[in-house]
Design a protein around this motif. Structure first.
Motif, PDB file in Angstrom:
ATOM      1  N   CYS A 165       0.841  -1.191   0.000  1.00  0.00           N
ATOM      2  CA  CYS A 165       0.000   0.000   0.000  1.00  0.00           C
ATOM      3  C   CYS A 165       0.877   1.242   0.000  1.00  0.00           C
ATOM      4  CB  CYS A 165      -0.951   0.012   1.190  1.00  0.00           C
ATOM      5  SG  CYS A 165      -0.125   0.123   2.759  1.00  0.00           S
ATOM      6  N   CYS A 166       0.334   2.319  -0.492  1.00  0.00           N
ATOM      7  CA  CYS A 166       1.078   3.571  -0.557  1.00  0.00           C
ATOM      8  C   CYS A 166       0.188   4.679  -0.021  1.00  0.00           C
ATOM      9  CB  CYS A 166       1.465   3.874  -2.004  1.00  0.00           C
ATOM     10  SG  CYS A 166       2.300   5.469  -2.172  1.00  0.00           S
ATOM     11  N   LYS A 167       0.748   5.511   0.842  1.00  0.00           N
ATOM     12  CA  LYS A 167       0.005   6.704   1.261  1.00  0.00           C
ATOM     13  C   LYS A 167       0.884   7.948   1.158  1.00  0.00           C
ATOM     14  CE  LYS A 167       0.412   5.556   6.218  1.00  0.00           C
ATOM     15  NZ  LYS A 167       1.318   6.596   6.672  1.00  0.00           N
ATOM     16  N   HIS A 168       1.583   8.003   0.045  1.00  0.00           N
ATOM     17  CA  HIS A 168       2.478   9.135  -0.143  1.00  0.00           C
ATOM     18  C   HIS A 168       1.778  10.371  -0.703  1.00  0.00           C
ATOM     19  CE1 HIS A 168       6.411   6.543  -0.109  1.00  0.00           C
ATOM     20  NE2 HIS A 168       5.575   6.244   0.853  1.00  0.00           N
ATOM     21  N   CYS A 169       0.484  10.261  -1.009  1.00  0.00           N
ATOM     22  CA  CYS A 169      -0.238  11.462  -1.427  1.00  0.00           C
ATOM     23  C   CYS A 169      -1.733  11.270  -1.180  1.00  0.00           C
ATOM     24  CB  CYS A 169       0.034  11.792  -2.900  1.00  0.00           C
ATOM     25  SG  CYS A 169      -1.034  10.911  -4.048  1.00  0.00           S
ATOM     26  N   SER A 170      -2.489  12.329  -1.318  1.00  0.00           N
ATOM     27  CA  SER A 170      -3.917  12.252  -0.966  1.00  0.00           C
ATOM     28  C   SER A 170      -4.800  11.850  -2.137  1.00  0.00           C
ATOM     29  CB  SER A 170      -4.381  13.576  -0.367  1.00  0.00           C
ATOM     30  OG  SER A 170      -4.513  14.516  -1.388  1.00  0.00           O
ATOM     31  N   MET A 171      -4.177  11.429  -3.236  1.00  0.00           N
ATOM     32  CA  MET A 171      -4.993  10.744  -4.260  1.00  0.00           C
ATOM     33  C   MET A 171      -5.275   9.322  -3.770  1.00  0.00           C
ATOM     34  SD  MET A 171      -3.313  11.933  -7.856  1.00  0.00           S
ATOM     35  CE  MET A 171      -1.597  11.564  -7.549  1.00  0.00           C
ATOM     36  N   GLY A 172      -4.415   8.856  -2.876  1.00  0.00           N
ATOM     37  CA  GLY A 172      -4.588   7.533  -2.265  1.00  0.00           C
ATOM     38  C   GLY A 172      -5.140   7.710  -0.871  1.00  0.00           C
ATOM     39  N   PRO A 173      -4.830   6.887   0.087  1.00  0.00           N
ATOM     40  CA  PRO A 173      -3.938   5.725  -0.017  1.00  0.00           C
ATOM     41  C   PRO A 173      -4.402   4.702  -1.055  1.00  0.00           C
ATOM     42  CG  PRO A 173      -4.456   6.223   2.284  1.00  0.00           C
ATOM     43  CD  PRO A 173      -5.333   7.094   1.431  1.00  0.00           C
ATOM     44  N   CYS A 174      -3.421   4.074  -1.703  1.00  0.00           N
ATOM     45  CA  CYS A 174      -3.718   3.085  -2.728  1.00  0.00           C
ATOM     46  C   CYS A 174      -3.280   1.701  -2.272  1.00  0.00           C
ATOM     47  CB  CYS A 174      -2.988   3.435  -4.016  1.00  0.00           C
ATOM     48  SG  CYS A 174      -3.437   5.056  -4.661  1.00  0.00           S
ATOM     49  N   GLY A 222      -1.351   2.193  -8.630  1.00  0.00           N
ATOM     50  CA  GLY A 222      -1.944   3.281  -7.843  1.00  0.00           C
ATOM     51  C   GLY A 222      -2.609   4.314  -8.736  1.00  0.00           C
ATOM     52  N   VAL A 223      -3.320   5.253  -8.131  1.00  0.00           N
ATOM     53  CA  VAL A 223      -4.003   6.292  -8.902  1.00  0.00           C
ATOM     54  C   VAL A 223      -3.016   7.015  -9.828  1.00  0.00           C
ATOM     55  CG1 VAL A 223      -5.263   8.490  -8.734  1.00  0.00           C
ATOM     56  CG2 VAL A 223      -5.824   6.604  -7.171  1.00  0.00           C
ATOM     57  N   CYS A 224      -1.814   7.278  -9.321  1.00  0.00           N
ATOM     58  CA  CYS A 224      -0.791   7.960 -10.129  1.00  0.00           C
ATOM     59  C   CYS A 224      -0.146   7.024 -11.141  1.00  0.00           C
ATOM     60  CB  CYS A 224       0.280   8.539  -9.221  1.00  0.00           C
ATOM     61  SG  CYS A 224       1.232   7.260  -8.383  1.00  0.00           S
ATOM     62  N   ALA A 230       9.056  10.475  -2.795  1.00  0.00           N
ATOM     63  CA  ALA A 230       7.798  11.244  -2.763  1.00  0.00           C
ATOM     64  C   ALA A 230       7.003  10.992  -4.048  1.00  0.00           C
ATOM     65  CB  ALA A 230       8.113  12.729  -2.614  1.00  0.00           C
ATOM     66  N   ILE A 231       5.739  11.362  -4.035  1.00  0.00           N
ATOM     67  CA  ILE A 231       4.872  11.168  -5.204  1.00  0.00           C
ATOM     68  C   ILE A 231       5.518  11.753  -6.460  1.00  0.00           C
ATOM     69  CG2 ILE A 231       3.500  13.073  -4.175  1.00  0.00           C
ATOM     70  CD1 ILE A 231       2.092  11.046  -7.015  1.00  0.00           C
ATOM     71  N   GLY A 232       5.589  10.889  -7.473  1.00  0.00           N
ATOM     72  CA  GLY A 232       5.995  11.380  -8.787  1.00  0.00           C
ATOM     73  C   GLY A 232       7.467  11.695  -8.967  1.00  0.00           C
ATOM     74  N   THR A 273       9.307  -0.524  -3.181  1.00  0.00           N
ATOM     75  CA  THR A 273      10.678  -0.011  -3.087  1.00  0.00           C
ATOM     76  C   THR A 273      10.694   1.318  -2.340  1.00  0.00           C
ATOM     77  OG1 THR A 273      11.087  -1.031  -5.244  1.00  0.00           O
ATOM     78  CG2 THR A 273      12.788   0.421  -4.401  1.00  0.00           C
ATOM     79  N   ARG A 274       9.710   2.159  -2.643  1.00  0.00           N
ATOM     80  CA  ARG A 274       9.652   3.447  -1.937  1.00  0.00           C
ATOM     81  C   ARG A 274       9.447   3.232  -0.446  1.00  0.00           C
ATOM     82  NH1 ARG A 274       5.894   7.036  -5.961  1.00  0.00           N
ATOM     83  NH2 ARG A 274       4.275   5.836  -4.912  1.00  0.00           N
ATOM     84  N   ASN A 275       8.553   2.313  -0.097  1.00  0.00           N
ATOM     85  CA  ASN A 275       8.320   2.046   1.332  1.00  0.00           C
ATOM     86  C   ASN A 275       9.594   1.548   2.002  1.00  0.00           C
ATOM     87  OD1 ASN A 275       5.626   2.743   1.088  1.00  0.00           O
ATOM     88  ND2 ASN A 275       4.902   0.632   0.878  1.00  0.00           N
TER      89      ASN A 275
HETATM   90 FE1  SF4 Z   1       0.893   6.486  -3.677  1.00  0.00          FE
HETATM   91 FE2  SF4 Z   1       0.462   7.145  -6.217  1.00  0.00          FE
HETATM   92 FE3  SF4 Z   1      -1.529   6.285  -4.658  1.00  0.00          FE
HETATM   93 FE4  SF4 Z   1      -0.463   8.716  -4.251  1.00  0.00          FE
HETATM   94  S1  SF4 Z   1      -1.589   8.014  -6.041  1.00  0.00           S
HETATM   95  S2  SF4 Z   1      -0.972   7.191  -2.689  1.00  0.00           S
HETATM   96  S3  SF4 Z   1       1.682   8.271  -4.697  1.00  0.00           S
HETATM   97  S4  SF4 Z   1       0.272   5.124  -5.314  1.00  0.00           S
END
Ligand code: SF4
Ligand code: CUV
Length: 634
Positions: free
Chosen positions: A52-61, A73-75, A202-204, A84-86
């Motif tokens: 799971c990723c919560k690096h931005c508010s388009m998620g958490p994904c 993810g949304v991005c 970070a995101i992106g 890898t980021r986590n």
């Molecule tokens: Fe992470 Fe991308 Fe989802 Fe944002 S949109 S929480 S960066 S996977």
């Protein structure tokens, strides 16, 4: 309506009998321990696999860990990017912890050099000279303070340098360093690497798991050969390099008729100051007037291991036993500074009227009393704590139950001492380590380190793994909570050689060492790096750390710091196994990179196993593979 709680037997939670006894007492006393919450609070299966990723508010994904490439993810971030980021952020956090600890030691050192701090001194001139020499700093005919000032200036670069290579890479074997340079993973400075790691995750930003993994290695190396190594060196210079010392561990070191003070945390300065306070005649007198037979200073976790290694101060237990020690009712005061301090210790201490004090400005606990340690006047803090502890002793109002168990062992094996014991160098004198590896008496060397974790039976994997290893002639070196598990089990005595294979037993008996060597706290994993670097430089076992018949393991790890340590061992060339959980999604490209790909680039690799026998099997297989490659397969 609440479901009736399933009561787990203490013997299924831990093999530490003292902790078992205290779990039962806590239940009788109605006191909740972290073991209880571990049972109640099941880990999120998606988070456990790092899917799971919560690096931005388009998620958490959330990804599907059983079908990892099904979704992004949304991005658009793939499972490899996410995991890898986590992982990278865990390494950044772990590296930050060790390097910030090292920075505090360095600041203390600066204060001592400048003369603004007078309660601590440069105690180990020999070590200062060795560190200076390793940094190409001239020592001949120069004043201690001058040398120290140069050492300070050079080591500060470990943190603040923005380009070039951190100073302590001078200690890395040439071929290993060459590999790092080729891979572009030589750290410039810890602050820069941690900052860049956070930025790139970070995101992106960096969305190529291989490219990210390079920065993960570079960040982790800034811990192992940077922040942690600085911490070890400076602590040795200020407080003395450890040499073998007889020690006692386990809760039986608490004394019913004495004022018991437990120091738990990571920075050795508090405990060093506490040693002065508890020995002060005026406070001894005050304790006697309160009816106490003395003041009993005891360590826990890594703070405890620093002073256990240096001064033989008794140690009450590892990470999973900190609350349990309070349940004895015998602890008059517990002080905590930084790292691995469970917030609930404050509450558990409250149940037994134990004085509970935070001492570091960067780690307070809501509601807990804070008495700050000021290095310019450290005894002000520690004296006050001792006085409070004496007063709690005088007014003890809880029944006391101290488990009787006391483990004994010999600890305090700095890499300098191992070098000395095995013949003046790792080769060339009598019974040198490398020769014993080449002739097969010792099959290899294994580092067994790290935390305990309520998700696995406390101490069990540490002890079983080490037994397997020594039985198979593998010399074991240890740091962190792991060595406390082994000390409690009696495996750090020279007599434990009886449990070793014939070859290792012979070496241990000749030299008079245990088959399991305690090297200190977690930052002292840098001593293991120094030992393996020394093994390479001595010759006969290949040209890089990756060639050595060595392996590492953190069987019951829990902290982000452990991931940083694991990664710097892997990046240094060591096969490193983690137990019970591993924070990535299986069957992904990132997994393949960590478990196989890095080794093909000349680094080490990760391994994972769920039980100690499998951990041992993986480590032995690796050691044998390396022996074979070296042509010393006997
Ligand atoms: Fe992470 Fe991308 Fe989802 Fe944002 S949109 S929480 S960066 S996977
Ligand atoms: Ni290292 S990091 S539980 S106590 S070894 Fe102990 Fe200090 Fe892990 Fe923590």
């Amino acid at each position: 309506m609440a479901k009736p709680k399933q009561i787990i037997r203490p013997e299924d939670i831990t093999i530490c009998e003292s902790t078992q006894q205290m779990i039962s007492k806590a239940r009788r006393d109605g006191v909740e321990l972290f073991f209880d919450r571990a049972e109640e609070l099941k880990p999120c299966p998606i988070g456990a696999d790092s899917a799971c990723c919560k690096h931005c508010s388009m998620g958490p994904c959330r990804m599907n860990p059983t079908d990892p490439y099904k979704r992004v993810g949304v991005c658009g971030a793939s499972i490899d990017t996410i995991a890898t980021r986590n992982f990278g952020r865990m390494v950044a956090a772990g590296t930050a912890a060790h390097t910030d600890h090292g920075m505090a030691m360095l600041e203390l050192f600066r204060g001592v050099i400048e003369g603004t701090i007078t309660d601590f001194q440069i105690k180990d001139h020999l070590k200062l000279g060795e560190v200076a020499a390793s940094l190409d700093i001239e020592t001949d005919g120069r004043e201690i303070k001058e040398i120290a000032a140069d050492v300070y200036r050079e080591l500060e670069k470990t943190y603040t340098q923005v380009e070039g290579e951190i100073p302590l890479v001078k200690r890395v074997p040439a071929k290993t360093l060459e590999t790092w340079r080729r891979e572009g993973i030589v750290p410039r400075g810890a602050m820069r690497e941690i900052m860049e790691m956070m930025h790139r995750t970070a995101i992106g930003v960096d969305q190529d798991y291989e490219n990210l993994t390079k920065q993960i290695s570079r960040t982790a190396l800034a811990d192992g050969w940077g922040g942690s190594m600085v911490s070890t060196d400076i602590s040795d210079i200020l407080f003395g390099t450890p040499s073998p010392v007889e020690i006692t561990v386990d809760m039986g070191v608490l004394k019913e008729d004495q004022v018991n003070i437990i120091v738990h945390g990571h920075e050795p300065n508090l405990l060093e100051a506490m040693m002065v306070s508890t020995a002060a005649p005026s406070l001894q007198q005050m304790a006697a007037e309160a009816g106490a037979k003395g003041i009993n200073l005891v360590g826990m976790c890594c703070s405890g291991l620093e002073v256990l290694s240096r001064h033989g101060i008794p140690h009450a237990g590892n990470f999973s036993s900190t609350e349990a020690a309070l349940v004895t009712g015998a602890v008059d005061a517990m002080t905590v500074d930084i790292q691995c301090i469970k917030q609930d210790l404050h509450k558990v201490a409250g149940c037994y009227d134990t004085v509970f004090v935070t001492t570091n400005y960067r780690a307070k606990i809501e509601g807990a009393q804070h008495i700050e340690l000021d290095e310019h006047d450290p005894l002000k803090c520690t004296d006050e704590i001792v006085i409070k502890a004496i007063s709690r002793f005088k007014n003890r109002s809880h029944p006391i139950e101290i488990p009787r168990r006391v483990g004994r062992g010999v600890h305090g094996f700095s890499h300098e001492y191992i070098k000395y014991m095995l013949g003046g160098s790792f080769r060339g004198g009598y019974e040198p380590l490398n020769d014993n590896i080449i002739n097969g008496r010792i099959r290899g060397v294994a580092g067994v380190v790290g935390c305990t974790n309520p998700r696995s039976k406390q101490d069990f994997s540490h002890v079983e793994l080490v037994k397997e290893l020594i039985k198979n002639d593998v010399l074991v070196v240890q740091t962190g909570c792991s060595q406390v598990a082994l000390a409690k089990a009696g495996l750090t005595t020279p007599g434990a050689a009886a449990l070793a294979g014939a070859g290792l037993a012979e070496v241990c008996e000749t030299v008079g060492i245990p088959p399991v060597l305690g090297l200190g706290s977690c930052v002292d994993n840098s001593r293991i790096l120094m030992a393996v670097a020394e093994m390479v430089k001595t010759g006969g076992l290949g040209e890089s750390i990756a060639d050595l018949p060595v392996a590492g393991c953190a069987p019951e790890w829990m902290s982000e710091k452990a991931i940083a340590i694991g990664q710097y061992f892997v990046a240094s060339g060591v096969f490193t196994v983690f137990g019970h959980t591993f924070p990535i999604t299986r069957e992904t490209k990132f997994e393949k990179l960590l478990f196989e790909g890095l080794a093909s680039k000349g680094l080490g690799s990760w391994g994972f196993a769920d039980d100690p026998y499998e951990m041992a099997r993986l480590m032995l297989a690796h050691i044998d593979k390396k022996r074979q490659a070296l042509g010393i397969d006997t």
